[in-house]
Design an enzyme around this catalytic site. Structure first.
Site, PDB file in Angstrom:
ATOM      1  N   LYS A  18     -10.939 -18.850   4.761  1.00  0.00           N
ATOM      2  CA  LYS A  18     -10.553 -17.783   5.684  1.00  0.00           C
ATOM      3  C   LYS A  18     -11.047 -18.065   7.102  1.00  0.00           C
ATOM      4  O   LYS A  18     -10.351 -17.801   8.080  1.00  0.00           O
ATOM      5  CB  LYS A  18     -11.099 -16.438   5.192  1.00  0.00           C
ATOM      6  CG  LYS A  18     -10.355 -15.858   3.995  1.00  0.00           C
ATOM      7  CD  LYS A  18     -10.876 -14.467   3.672  1.00  0.00           C
ATOM      8  CE  LYS A  18     -10.047 -13.787   2.589  1.00  0.00           C
ATOM      9  NZ  LYS A  18     -10.108 -14.449   1.297  1.00  0.00           N
TER      10      LYS A  18
ATOM     11  N   GLU B 183     -15.934  -9.297   9.615  1.00  0.00           N
ATOM     12  CA  GLU B 183     -14.899  -8.800  10.515  1.00  0.00           C
ATOM     13  C   GLU B 183     -15.034  -7.305  10.749  1.00  0.00           C
ATOM     14  O   GLU B 183     -15.559  -6.574   9.901  1.00  0.00           O
ATOM     15  CB  GLU B 183     -13.507  -9.075   9.930  1.00  0.00           C
ATOM     16  CG  GLU B 183     -13.130 -10.531   9.900  1.00  0.00           C
ATOM     17  CD  GLU B 183     -11.722 -10.740   9.387  1.00  0.00           C
ATOM     18  OE1 GLU B 183     -11.172 -11.810   9.660  1.00  0.00           O
ATOM     19  OE2 GLU B 183     -11.175  -9.840   8.715  1.00  0.00           O
TER      20      GLU B 183
ATOM     21  N   HIS C  58     -10.138  -3.171  -3.105  1.00  0.00           N
ATOM     22  CA  HIS C  58      -9.421  -4.198  -2.345  1.00  0.00           C
ATOM     23  C   HIS C  58      -8.371  -4.918  -3.188  1.00  0.00           C
ATOM     24  O   HIS C  58      -7.878  -5.975  -2.805  1.00  0.00           O
ATOM     25  CB  HIS C  58     -10.390  -5.224  -1.737  1.00  0.00           C
ATOM     26  CG  HIS C  58     -11.426  -4.602  -0.848  1.00  0.00           C
ATOM     27  ND1 HIS C  58     -11.116  -3.978   0.337  1.00  0.00           N
ATOM     28  CD2 HIS C  58     -12.763  -4.476  -0.994  1.00  0.00           C
ATOM     29  CE1 HIS C  58     -12.229  -3.520   0.892  1.00  0.00           C
ATOM     30  NE2 HIS C  58     -13.234  -3.807   0.107  1.00  0.00           N
TER      31      HIS C  58
ATOM     32  N   ARG D 279       0.939 -19.420  -2.188  1.00  0.00           N
ATOM     33  CA  ARG D 279       1.499 -19.382  -3.545  1.00  0.00           C
ATOM     34  C   ARG D 279       2.489 -18.221  -3.623  1.00  0.00           C
ATOM     35  O   ARG D 279       2.681 -17.485  -2.660  1.00  0.00           O
ATOM     36  CB  ARG D 279       0.375 -19.139  -4.565  1.00  0.00           C
ATOM     37  CG  ARG D 279      -0.457 -17.901  -4.230  1.00  0.00           C
ATOM     38  CD  ARG D 279      -1.435 -17.532  -5.310  1.00  0.00           C
ATOM     39  NE  ARG D 279      -2.427 -16.566  -4.887  1.00  0.00           N
ATOM     40  CZ  ARG D 279      -2.236 -15.267  -4.762  1.00  0.00           C
ATOM     41  NH1 ARG D 279      -1.037 -14.751  -4.994  1.00  0.00           N
ATOM     42  NH2 ARG D 279      -3.213 -14.460  -4.395  1.00  0.00           N
TER      43      ARG D 279
END
Length: 667
Positions: A116, A200, A235, A292
């Site tokens: 990430k 973040e 999440h 994917r």
């Protein structure tokens, strides 16, 4: 085009790929673990190869065994599905080295988007909007803490190699950061073998909108519109839909362009998804790219009329994309609900067990069911507890919502705790129905979604009683047919008594609610009474539990499944699991382990949080159990003393195992 492909996956996605391959005339090879020897994907494939024991790390994650299976069967290409090795660059390399086509993006694209933090740097260079945050390599906890303080709370800690909602922690204040960081790193190391994290800014009331992209080896790249995946728990996505409610053509074009720019920046080929966090004001930020096919790809297929797996196979075989951007169109609205073996009332804890009864809604132009299990199969602790994906389509969102509610009402699952009732409440929830969406919707609407008053209506107990009586009558008739004197009155189950009206009582329990249904036998039915209310009942019951009921001339349809001492009643769009109570049985006192806390499912102890002998308050964390790749904290049920731990760190525990000897405080 390929003549034979191997599918390096299991369950629903393996069955999904087999379906398209078969339609295209392509032979398929399944791989399976010892736990999956009789699995649906194994039965559907043309060939199947055993690759190891039940644990994924010893079977589905062993690259060498999968490559060997492909070579042995002559498979020309491997489809990785999603999860497992689908985004593993070493696996992609191994395919190339073996001369086998990897049905997915190039190694470089997987590598670029696999971290990430590295992906954020690439996106920044490509001009893709980014969320404010720290994506650096310095992983010292104190340094990360300072970065979080500088960003400003709330912040989100995310595993750099993460995905599927794992390895993420929301931190709302500075003093909680280090504890949640440690938990996040443990989960990241366990799930991905890498505890690197990024930090973040957490967007308040964000929407999760993702763009489906597709590229070929000829330099063509398109986006197949968007999906809204805002409805999540832990999440992880629960409901997905396409197109996103409230999406304007201008915003769609801007997000589509950003997604294509992101894909082009890494030389992407095949199916990919660029995920964005979107503000309520329409602004959006790059979150990650999944290299994917996504779990939720069917909603895109439903609104475009396309088969994305077919596109994957054609692109991997070197063909050009079948359509250009200008030829792609949106038609109608689609929703996908993930049917899981889990208990929403207990924090969505996974459930395991045999699917004693499984009856999905009928498939049609409007309803699609993607599944990897059948009635009689086991939902095991080794893999994701998904039962199926339920997808519906109609000409607009309101009609699609109605389709979904009906399809959920028609779903019948017995043997494992499941989330179907919860999903029905979620779809009917005014906030969702009115498209007031954000990733906190489930928490925000918890009073509606987790109602406290869960009493069952009288009709549920009447239905259970009628089914019980009809089953008794059917058994009596079968016994009579086997007897040398079938006409004997002793076979009758009509409650006959000399000079009296026969009555009996059937007892049922729903949670804390107990119901005593009094039965009076009539010439052509029964008189059922409960708490002063009576109905005349007649009905017909088939071997699959389908019950046609007549209560005082009012007809309704239901399903009643008898299994493991319980009566599972499906009626009026809901499900109730009733205990059939034997009035002659009296349970003893203290049936459980006195003073003990037990494992809610099989798992591994990964941390002892409290110390033996410590005095703790109610709700204090005692130990952390890892099960199904997620952490579950076992907490103190009351104020008291931790007398002893029954297991140490690293120990495997079974479902119901006593974990902690706990002594509640006096008084």
């Amino acid at each position: 085009m390929f003549e034979k492909i191997l599918i390096a996956n299991r369950g629903e996605i393996a069955c999904r790929v087999i379906k398209t391959a078969r339609r295209m005339g392509i032979k398929t090879v399944a791989v399976y673990s010892e736990a999956d020897a009789n699995a649906r994907h194994v039965c559907l494939a043309d060939e199947a190869v055993l690759i190891g024991p039940a644990a994924a790390r010893e079977s589905y994650l062993v690259i060498e065994r999968i490559i060997a299976a492909a070579k042995a069967t002559g498979a020309q290409a491997i489809h990785p599905g999603y999860g497992f090795l689908s985004e593993n660059e070493d696996f992609c390399h191994a395919c190339i080295d073996a001369g086998i086509v990897f049905i997915g993006p190039p190694v470089a694209a997987i590598r670029a988007m696999g971290s990430k933090s590295e992906a954020k740097k690439l996106m920044e260079a490509a001009g893709v909007p980014l969320t404010p945050g720290y994506h650096g390599d310095d992983q010292d906890p104190a340094h990360l803490h300072r970065q979080a303080d500088a960003i400003g709370y709330p912040v989100l800690i995310k595993a750099a190699a993460g995905g599927g909602g794992k390895g993420m922690r929301l931190v709302e204040k500075s003093e909680d950061f280090l504890e949640l960081l440690a938990s996040c790193k443990r989960e990241a190391a366990s799930s991905f073998g890498d505890d690197h994290v990024l930090v973040e800014k957490y967007i308040t009331r964000p929407r999760h909108i993702e763009i489906q992209v597709f590229g070929d080896t000829h330099g063509n790249m398109v986006y197949l519109f968007e999906r809204d995946c805002s409805v999540q728990r832990r999440h992880q996505k629960v409901l997905e839909e396409a197109p996103a409610p409230g999406m304007t053509p201008e915003r769609r074009a801007a997000m589509g362009k950003a997604a294509v720019d992101a894909a082009k920046a890494v030389g992407y080929v095949g199916a990919g998804t660029v995920e964005f966090i979107a503000n309520q004001d329409g602004s959006f930020y790059f979150m990650e790219m999944n290299t994917r096919l996504q779990v939720e790809h069917p909603v895109t297929e439903m609104i475009t009329g396309l088969d994305l797996v077919e596109w994957q196979l054609r692109v991997a075989a070197g063909e050009k994309l079948p359509l250009t951007q200008e030829q792609l169109q949106i038609r109608g609205h689609a929703l996908e609900a993930r049917i899981y073996a889990e208990d929403p009332a207990k924090g969505f804890l996974p459930s395991t067990g045999k699917l004693l009864h499984l009856a999905p809604p009928a498939e049609s132009l409007h309803v699609r069911v993607d599944t990897g299990v059948e009635e009689g199969d086991e939902i095991s602790p080794h893999y994701d507890p998904m039962i199926a994906k339920l997808i519906v389509w109609d000409v607009n969102r309101d009609r699609a919502l109605a389709r979904m509610l009906q399809a959920l009402a028609d779903y019948r699952v017995v043997g494992v705790v499941n989330n179907i009732d919860f999903l029905a409440r979620l779809v009917a929830c005014p906030a969702f129905a009115n498209a007031d969406l954000d990733t906190g919707l489930i928490e925000r609407e918890k009073d509606y979604l987790f109602p406290q008053d869960r009493s069952a209506p009288d009709e549920v107990f009447f239905i259970a009683a009628l089914a019980e009586l009809l089953r008794e009558s059917e058994r009596a008739q079968k016994n009579a047919r086997r007897d040398t004197h079938p006409a004997s009155p002793w076979h009758a189950r009509d409650g006959w008594r000399l000079n009296a009206t026969a009555q009996r009582v059937l007892l049922f329990r729903w949670q804390e609610q107990e119901a005593a249904v009094t039965v009076a036998y009539l010439a052509d039915g029964y008189r059922l009474s409960l708490d002063g209310r009576s109905v005349t009942a007649r009905g017909e019951l088939n071997p699959r539990g389908l019950l046609r009921v007549d209560f005082d001339g009012k007809r309704l349809d239901a399903t009643v499944i008898a299994a493991a001492g319980r009566r599972h009643v499906f009626a009026q769009g809901r499900a109730w699991s009733l205990a059939a109570v034997d009035p002659l049985h009296h349970a003893g006192e203290g049936g459980g382990i006195e003073g003990g806390l037990v494992a809610p499912m099989p798992g591994k102890v990964i941390a002892l949080v409290a110390a033996e002998g410590a005095k703790v308050e109610k709700g204090a964390p005692l130990l952390i159990l890892e099960a199904m790749k997620m952490e579950h904290t076992i907490t103190a049920p009351a104020a008291g003393t931790v007398k002893a731990f029954r297991f140490g760190v690293g120990d495997q525990v079974g479902d119901g195992a006593e974990l902690v000897e706990f002594e509640p405080a006096a008084g």
